[in-house]
Design a protein around this motif. Structure first.
Motif, PDB file in Angstrom:
ATOM      1  N   TYR A 352       0.881  -1.163   0.000  1.00 48.53           N
ATOM      2  CA  TYR A 352       0.000   0.000   0.000  1.00 48.53           C
ATOM      3  C   TYR A 352       0.921   1.216   0.000  1.00 48.53           C
ATOM      4  O   TYR A 352       1.611   1.497   0.979  1.00 48.53           O
ATOM      5  CB  TYR A 352      -0.913  -0.021   1.227  1.00 48.53           C
ATOM      6  CG  TYR A 352      -1.826  -1.229   1.235  1.00 48.53           C
ATOM      7  CD1 TYR A 352      -3.005  -1.222   0.496  1.00 48.53           C
ATOM      8  CD2 TYR A 352      -1.503  -2.388   1.946  1.00 48.53           C
ATOM      9  CE1 TYR A 352      -3.834  -2.334   0.470  1.00 48.53           C
ATOM     10  CE2 TYR A 352      -2.332  -3.493   1.928  1.00 48.53           C
ATOM     11  CZ  TYR A 352      -3.496  -3.459   1.194  1.00 48.53           C
ATOM     12  OH  TYR A 352      -4.318  -4.564   1.167  1.00 48.53           O
ATOM     13  N   ILE A 353       0.940   1.911  -1.120  1.00 49.37           N
ATOM     14  CA  ILE A 353       1.978   2.917  -1.367  1.00 49.37           C
ATOM     15  C   ILE A 353       1.370   4.314  -1.375  1.00 49.37           C
ATOM     16  O   ILE A 353       0.337   4.546  -2.009  1.00 49.37           O
ATOM     17  CB  ILE A 353       2.694   2.638  -2.706  1.00 49.37           C
ATOM     18  CG1 ILE A 353       3.244   1.192  -2.723  1.00 49.37           C
ATOM     19  CG2 ILE A 353       3.813   3.641  -2.949  1.00 49.37           C
ATOM     20  CD1 ILE A 353       3.751   0.747  -4.082  1.00 49.37           C
ATOM     21  N   ALA A 354       2.022   5.239  -0.684  1.00 52.29           N
ATOM     22  CA  ALA A 354       1.605   6.641  -0.685  1.00 52.29           C
ATOM     23  C   ALA A 354       2.739   7.493  -1.242  1.00 52.29           C
ATOM     24  O   ALA A 354       3.920   7.127  -1.142  1.00 52.29           O
ATOM     25  CB  ALA A 354       1.243   7.096   0.720  1.00 52.29           C
ATOM     26  N   VAL A 355       2.370   8.621  -1.817  1.00 56.83           N
ATOM     27  CA  VAL A 355       3.350   9.574  -2.338  1.00 56.83           C
ATOM     28  C   VAL A 355       3.387  10.768  -1.397  1.00 56.83           C
ATOM     29  O   VAL A 355       2.365  11.418  -1.153  1.00 56.83           O
ATOM     30  CB  VAL A 355       2.981  10.025  -3.760  1.00 56.83           C
ATOM     31  CG1 VAL A 355       3.924  11.127  -4.237  1.00 56.83           C
ATOM     32  CG2 VAL A 355       3.029   8.835  -4.721  1.00 56.83           C
ATOM     33  N   LEU A 382       5.526   9.791  -9.719  1.00 54.02           N
ATOM     34  CA  LEU A 382       5.568   8.844  -8.604  1.00 54.02           C
ATOM     35  C   LEU A 382       4.258   8.071  -8.504  1.00 54.02           C
ATOM     36  O   LEU A 382       4.247   6.852  -8.268  1.00 54.02           O
ATOM     37  CB  LEU A 382       5.841   9.583  -7.292  1.00 54.02           C
ATOM     38  CG  LEU A 382       7.189  10.309  -7.190  1.00 54.02           C
ATOM     39  CD1 LEU A 382       7.302  11.055  -5.873  1.00 54.02           C
ATOM     40  CD2 LEU A 382       8.351   9.328  -7.325  1.00 54.02           C
ATOM     41  N   MET A 383       3.124   8.754  -8.679  1.00 52.34           N
ATOM     42  CA  MET A 383       1.826   8.084  -8.623  1.00 52.34           C
ATOM     43  C   MET A 383       1.672   7.082  -9.772  1.00 52.34           C
ATOM     44  O   MET A 383       1.142   5.979  -9.580  1.00 52.34           O
ATOM     45  CB  MET A 383       0.707   9.124  -8.652  1.00 52.34           C
ATOM     46  CG  MET A 383       0.650  10.008  -7.411  1.00 52.34           C
ATOM     47  SD  MET A 383      -0.451  11.439  -7.581  1.00 52.34           S
ATOM     48  CE  MET A 383      -2.039  10.638  -7.714  1.00 52.34           C
ATOM     49  N   ASN A 384       2.146   7.463 -10.950  1.00 49.39           N
ATOM     50  CA  ASN A 384       2.058   6.559 -12.104  1.00 49.39           C
ATOM     51  C   ASN A 384       2.847   5.272 -11.873  1.00 49.39           C
ATOM     52  O   ASN A 384       2.468   4.200 -12.353  1.00 49.39           O
ATOM     53  CB  ASN A 384       2.567   7.253 -13.359  1.00 49.39           C
ATOM     54  CG  ASN A 384       1.637   8.359 -13.833  1.00 49.39           C
ATOM     55  OD1 ASN A 384       0.486   8.419 -13.430  1.00 49.39           O
ATOM     56  ND2 ASN A 384       2.155   9.239 -14.677  1.00 49.39           N
ATOM     57  N   GLY A 416      -2.193   2.427   7.143  1.00 48.99           N
ATOM     58  CA  GLY A 416      -1.759   1.086   6.754  1.00 48.99           C
ATOM     59  C   GLY A 416      -0.794   1.084   5.595  1.00 48.99           C
ATOM     60  O   GLY A 416      -0.624   0.074   4.914  1.00 48.99           O
ATOM     61  N   VAL A 417      -0.144   2.228   5.348  1.00 50.57           N
ATOM     62  CA  VAL A 417       0.796   2.337   4.233  1.00 50.57           C
ATOM     63  C   VAL A 417       2.046   1.505   4.528  1.00 50.57           C
ATOM     64  O   VAL A 417       2.620   1.597   5.610  1.00 50.57           O
ATOM     65  CB  VAL A 417       1.162   3.819   3.998  1.00 50.57           C
ATOM     66  CG1 VAL A 417       2.341   3.950   3.038  1.00 50.57           C
ATOM     67  CG2 VAL A 417      -0.040   4.579   3.468  1.00 50.57           C
ATOM     68  N   THR A 418       2.444   0.700   3.566  1.00 47.24           N
ATOM     69  CA  THR A 418       3.641  -0.136   3.739  1.00 47.24           C
ATOM     70  C   THR A 418       4.885   0.527   3.164  1.00 47.24           C
ATOM     71  O   THR A 418       5.996   0.257   3.621  1.00 47.24           O
ATOM     72  CB  THR A 418       3.456  -1.502   3.058  1.00 47.24           C
ATOM     73  OG1 THR A 418       3.186  -1.296   1.668  1.00 47.24           O
ATOM     74  CG2 THR A 418       2.296  -2.258   3.688  1.00 47.24           C
ATOM     75  N   ASP A 419       4.693   1.378   2.151  1.00 47.32           N
ATOM     76  CA  ASP A 419       5.826   2.025   1.492  1.00 47.32           C
ATOM     77  C   ASP A 419       5.431   3.453   1.123  1.00 47.32           C
ATOM     78  O   ASP A 419       4.311   3.699   0.663  1.00 47.32           O
ATOM     79  CB  ASP A 419       6.222   1.268   0.221  1.00 47.32           C
ATOM     80  CG  ASP A 419       6.681  -0.147   0.507  1.00 47.32           C
ATOM     81  OD1 ASP A 419       7.889  -0.327   0.754  1.00 47.32           O
ATOM     82  OD2 ASP A 419       5.825  -1.046   0.493  1.00 47.32           O
ATOM     83  N   ALA A 420       6.376   4.368   1.297  1.00 42.56           N
ATOM     84  CA  ALA A 420       6.143   5.758   0.907  1.00 42.56           C
ATOM     85  C   ALA A 420       7.223   6.179  -0.080  1.00 42.56           C
ATOM     86  O   ALA A 420       8.408   5.861   0.112  1.00 42.56           O
ATOM     87  CB  ALA A 420       6.165   6.666   2.133  1.00 42.56           C
ATOM     88  N   LEU A 421       6.809   6.870  -1.128  1.00 45.74           N
ATOM     89  CA  LEU A 421       7.750   7.392  -2.110  1.00 45.74           C
ATOM     90  C   LEU A 421       7.995   8.869  -1.824  1.00 45.74           C
ATOM     91  O   LEU A 421       7.048   9.648  -1.664  1.00 45.74           O
ATOM     92  CB  LEU A 421       7.199   7.216  -3.524  1.00 45.74           C
ATOM     93  CG  LEU A 421       7.103   5.766  -4.030  1.00 45.74           C
ATOM     94  CD1 LEU A 421       6.406   5.719  -5.384  1.00 45.74           C
ATOM     95  CD2 LEU A 421       8.467   5.117  -4.106  1.00 45.74           C
ATOM     96  N   PHE A 422       9.269   9.232  -1.758  1.00 47.99           N
ATOM     97  CA  PHE A 422       9.637  10.606  -1.430  1.00 47.99           C
ATOM     98  C   PHE A 422      10.689  11.080  -2.440  1.00 47.99           C
ATOM     99  O   PHE A 422      11.599  10.329  -2.800  1.00 47.99           O
ATOM    100  CB  PHE A 422      10.199  10.679  -0.013  1.00 47.99           C
ATOM    101  CG  PHE A 422      10.758  12.028   0.347  1.00 47.99           C
ATOM    102  CD1 PHE A 422       9.935  13.142   0.490  1.00 47.99           C
ATOM    103  CD2 PHE A 422      12.125  12.193   0.545  1.00 47.99           C
ATOM    104  CE1 PHE A 422      10.452  14.380   0.813  1.00 47.99           C
ATOM    105  CE2 PHE A 422      12.661  13.428   0.877  1.00 47.99           C
ATOM    106  CZ  PHE A 422      11.821  14.529   1.004  1.00 47.99           C
ATOM    107  N   ALA A 423      10.523  12.317  -2.906  1.00 46.24           N
ATOM    108  CA  ALA A 423      11.480  12.881  -3.867  1.00 46.24           C
ATOM    109  C   ALA A 423      11.983  14.225  -3.353  1.00 46.24           C
ATOM    110  O   ALA A 423      11.191  15.077  -2.927  1.00 46.24           O
ATOM    111  CB  ALA A 423      10.820  13.049  -5.229  1.00 46.24           C
ATOM    112  N   ARG A 424      13.311  14.388  -3.408  1.00 46.96           N
ATOM    113  CA  ARG A 424      13.945  15.656  -3.037  1.00 46.96           C
ATOM    114  C   ARG A 424      14.734  16.162  -4.236  1.00 46.96           C
ATOM    115  O   ARG A 424      15.526  15.416  -4.823  1.00 46.96           O
ATOM    116  CB  ARG A 424      14.862  15.471  -1.830  1.00 46.96           C
ATOM    117  CG  ARG A 424      15.564  16.768  -1.395  1.00 46.96           C
ATOM    118  CD  ARG A 424      16.565  16.528  -0.282  1.00 46.96           C
ATOM    119  NE  ARG A 424      15.905  16.179   0.975  1.00 46.96           N
ATOM    120  CZ  ARG A 424      15.978  14.998   1.558  1.00 46.96           C
ATOM    121  NH1 ARG A 424      16.677  14.020   0.973  1.00 46.96           N
ATOM    122  NH2 ARG A 424      15.368  14.763   2.696  1.00 46.96           N
TER     123      ARG A 424
END
Length: 866
Positions: A352-355, A382-384, A416-424
């Motif tokens: 379950y991935i969040a951006v 990231l969402m794509n 319940g997010v298992t992974d988060a995508l982060f961009a800097r």
């Protein structure tokens, strides 16, 4: 009992008389017979249709046999499903019992398997149908206990496709009932070859016992042999095999069986119920995932495709991949299966991935809003990437203003997010260095990261590269495919990003809808354009209250259906639009669509549950909240379960849910607020204050503060309650619940003039509002401003729309009391007292008038009168 194949005895002699005295049913022939009963083909003279009548044999009509057929009638009366034989009528006379049932023209599954050579797709379709029928029984706490090929009838639908119907619930057990009378004559009820190990051993049963039996059916149907061959030594030896010996490996019975299908069979036939799937719905999802892959059913290409999809072998044909992806996008992108289906069939843990918000440092030369456009582009990329990963779902996430990084991670844990995508990004002029990170919200650790440079004025190429780079942050086994890059012109893409950027700040116009419509005409297979169109159309409706924007969005989704856009995405966007329409018949059809979907996502089910909750349909809201929590047991989904439980007055279950939630997510503050509400309504004011006091001051919403004010109010601490309420109102001056609370405080302190001032203000705030809450407070304000004749019809409407709502009942009771409708007021007060609402909730002057009325029951007088 066993029902013989329909061909057996079709022309056997049958009584040319009625089963019991009746002028409605006439027997034509015998369909079959078993040890205790006989089934006749009859005609229903009233409705002019054929029916099957099941009657006990005269020599088998013991009390136990009668109990069984009556039990079957009770259970079938609860079941209404296209894959379960329907019960039409029960005939009883002089101790004789007969069931009038749906007539199925066909054969048992056992006979059907002997006579047909079905394709794998047809076999999987039947197993999917049986699973759905079982799930309906299990939802009603009914365990079949004798599921076998002889108790499944196969007919054909209007299209000539095989349809399965589960029958013979003669020894079925309702987990809500005592079954001792049903087993007195035969301690081991059922057929040994269809039994689970725990049923043979006499252990307590749950729904997973039927899943073992389903596994034996699936094994025989798919592999052509039984998982436990009949033992020459008889039933006891067979029982020993089932309880102690391994089943025949599926690969031995069918050497070319696709590996995921073998895994599913092994799981269904596990000796330990805990090792089996959790529900028939999840089994259905497993078969459905496999069914969706079908190209040429019994071909090497089919098996290779399954291998490619689930075990990540080298792809042999790019063209075949494209064909598969087009057919299964809805199942494997956002809406793919349940937790068990993902984990065990694909052997991948569900993601379950969040951006997270994109961080940009430095300056970007170009347009005035170059930074905002770049941020929007990165977020879209990231969402794509999530849609191009197996066993993965995108979880929507928008952090509240002022949330620091750790608070954002906590919010993700709650979801319940298992992974988060982060961009800097570090940018200078038109060159940006990007660092991509995949984070684990549970331990705040970076799982994997990568980086590269791109040119900010080449955003379309950058988006494609960022999408690919994000996919690479995950294990190769999750990588499904890289979507074709449908290039827009530079100007179109820039305009598209511009709209998305402004949409985040709600700075949009009707021109943006027309621009997106033009883009969809040019790039009709780009799913992101349909999502953007829906978002902008919805925002315009909110800003203008013009429903034509919603209709335009719905019309565009109809167009999306003709361009191979994911059915799951279309359904999600359609729900989004229709919740604003609030048209019940339309929404009912939409809910039916969601129920028919083979694998709706947890996010979609939660969205539906939240909407039903806001409409006061808490039973349905609870149903979908539980489904969402089963797929993704996040704190937010469990909280949604608790909210619906509270609103139906089920405080005991809500306490259990919330205590489970807070033990796993100790910083999920809304749960403490909900616990406070339960204790508040139950009259446990110290416990309520303690629960709310556990929430840090800066994390208390206005609702939480209002609940604290209600605690003071019910304790008679009116100055403290008024102070809190006025503080809230100073920040949110059009706050409807707080305005009503202040009016009631003035009522109880004897200041009727100020009370009327606030009730008239409440009338203005709720005038012409259609929401349940607004209508509720409007009716209450009318009753408190001497307009009871107008308030009572509104009360009737509220009860019609939300008859189980605790606060609706309290409002209606107060309206009736103010209108001197004593009996009606007494009726609803009794309901609320029975459900556990404390007497202090009835201290208002309108309620206290009941204390002197002869129509008031003793129970109410004792509870609420001083």
């Amino acid at each position: 009992m066993d029902i013989a194949d329909s061909e057996v005895g079709r022309h056997a002699s049958a009584p040319n008389k009625l089963v019991v005295d009746s002028d409605r049913y006439v027997i034509h022939s015998t369909l079959g017979a078993g040890g205790m009963g006989i089934v006749y083909l009859a005609e229903d003279l009233k409705l002019h249709r054929q029916v099957a009548i099941k009657k006990l044999k005269d020599d088998a009509a013991s009390q136990n046999a009668r109990d069984r057929i009556q039990q079957e009638a009770r259970l079938l009366a609860q079941l209404n499903h296209p894959n379960i034989v329907a019960l039409y009528d029960v005939l009883e006379e002089n101790g004789s019992v007969a069931l009038v049932m749906e007539y199925i023209e066909g054969a048992s599954l056992r006979a059907w398997m002997r006579e047909r050579t079905p394709s794998l797709q047809q076999k999987l379709s039947l197993l999917m149908q049986i699973s759905l029928g079982l799930q309906q029984a299990h939802d009603l706490d009914i365990i079949h206990r004798d599921l076998k090929p002889d108790n499944i009838l196969i007919t054909e639908n209007a299209k000539g496709q095989p349809t399965a119907k589960i029958t013979d619930f003669g020894i079925a057990k309702s987990q809500m009932l005592d079954e001792k009378t049903l087993t007195a004559e035969n301690q081991l009820a059922g057929t040994v070859t269809a039994m689970s190990p725990e049923q043979i051993l006499g252990k307590p049963l749950d729904a997973r016992s039927d899943l073992f039996s389903l596994g034996t059916i699936a094994f025989e149907l798919l592999c052509g042999s039984r998982p436990f061959d009949k033992h020459e030594a008889g039933a006891l030896a067979m029982a020993n095999r089932i309880t102690n010996e391994p089943h025949l490996p599926p690969q031995q019975a069918w050497p070319s069986i696709p590996e995921p299908l073998a895994i599913l069979l092994d799981k269904l036939l596990a000796k330990d119920p805990a090792q089996r799937p959790e529900s028939a719905l999840i089994v259905h999802q497993g078969f459905a995932l496999l069914h969706k892959q079908g190209l040429d059913t019994e071909t090497e290409d089919y098996t290779a495709t399954l291998t490619d999809l689930f075990t990540r072998q080298q792809v042999k044909s790019r063209r075949r991949w494209q064909r598969v992806v087009a057919g299964i996008a809805a199942a494997l992108v956002v809406g793919a299966g349940g937790y068990w289906g993902w984990k065990e069939i694909t052997r991948l843990e569900p993601q379950y991935i969040a951006v997270m918000p994109v961080e940009i440092n430095g300056e970007i030369h170009g347009e005035e809003n170059a930074v905002a456009l770049t941020r929007t582009m990165v977020r879209q990329a990231l969402m794509n990437s999530v849609s191009q990963l197996k066993a993965s779902a995108l979880v929507s996430f928008e952090p509240k203003e002022g949330m620091d990084f750790e608070a954002q991670l906590q919010a993700l844990r709650n979801k319940g997010v298992t992974d988060a995508l982060f961009a800097r990004l570090e940018c200078a002029e038109v060159r940006c260095e990007i660092e991509l990170q995949r984070l684990n919200p549970n331990n705040s650790q970076v799982q994997k990261q990568s980086g590269f440079a791109f040119l900010a004025d080449k955003r379309q190429e950058a988006e494609h590269r960022i999408t690919s780079g994000s996919i690479d942050l995950f294990a190769e086994s999750y990588s499904k495919y890289i979507a074709a890059h449908e290039t827009m012109t530079e100007q179109d893409y820039s305009d598209y990003l511009n709209i998305l950027s402004r949409q985040e700040s709600k700075d949009i116009s009707a021109d943006d809808v027309e621009t997106l419509k033009k883009f969809i005409g040019s790039y009709p297979q780009n799913p992101n354009l349909y999502r953007a169109y829906t978002q902008v159309a919805t925002d315009l409706f909110v800003l203008t209250d013009n429903k034509s924007h919603l209709q335009a969005g719905l019309d565009m989704l109809e167009r999306a259906k003709t361009h191979d856009i994911s059915a799951s995405l279309i359904l999600e966007l359609e729900l989004w639009l229709q919740t604003y329409n609030a048209n019940k018949p339309t929404l009912d059809k939409l809910i039916e669509k969601i129920n028919q979907q083979e694998a709706p996502s947890a996010e979609l089910l939660a969205k539906l549950s939240r909407y039903l909750f806001t409409q006061g349909d808490y039973k349905s809201g609870l149903k979908y909240a539980r489904k969402a929590a089963a797929l993704n047991p996040s704190a937010d989904n469990l909280y949604l379960v608790a909210l619906n439980q509270i609103s139906t007055g089920n405080y005991s279950d809500a306490r259990i849910t919330l205590h489970q939630l807070t033990s796993n997510a100790p910083e999920h503050w809304p749960s403490y607020s909900a616990l406070g509400v339960i204790e508040l309504e139950s009259g446990n004011y110290s416990a309520a204050e303690l629960a709310i006091g556990s929430i840090p001051e800066d994390s208390r919403s206005w609702r939480t503060k209002q609940n604290l004010g209600v605690i003071y109010f019910l304790q008679g601490k009116y100055p403290e309650s008024l102070k809190i309420s006025q503080q809230i109102l100073s920040v949110t001056p059009e706050n409807i619940p707080v305005t009503e609370q202040i009016a009631e405080i003035y009522l109880l302190t004897g200041d009727t003039e100020m009370a009327k001032v606030y009730f008239f203000r409440l009338l203005d705030l709720t005038k012409n509002k259609s929401g349940l809450l607004e209508r509720q407070y409007h009716a209450l304000a009318l009753a408190n401003t001497n307009q009871q004749d107008v308030a009572i019809p509104l009360a009737h409407e509220l009860l019609k729309d939300a008859s189980d709502d605790t606060y609706v009942k309290h409002t209606v009771a107060q309206i009736y009391a103010l209108a001197s409708e004593w009996r009606s007021a007494n009726y609803y007060i009794e309901q609320l007292l029975t459900q556990g609402m404390s007497a202090e909730w009835f201290n208002l002057p309108g309620f206290q008038k009941l204390c002197t009325q002869p129509e008031t029951s003793e129970k109410v007088k004792v509870a609420i009168c001083n």
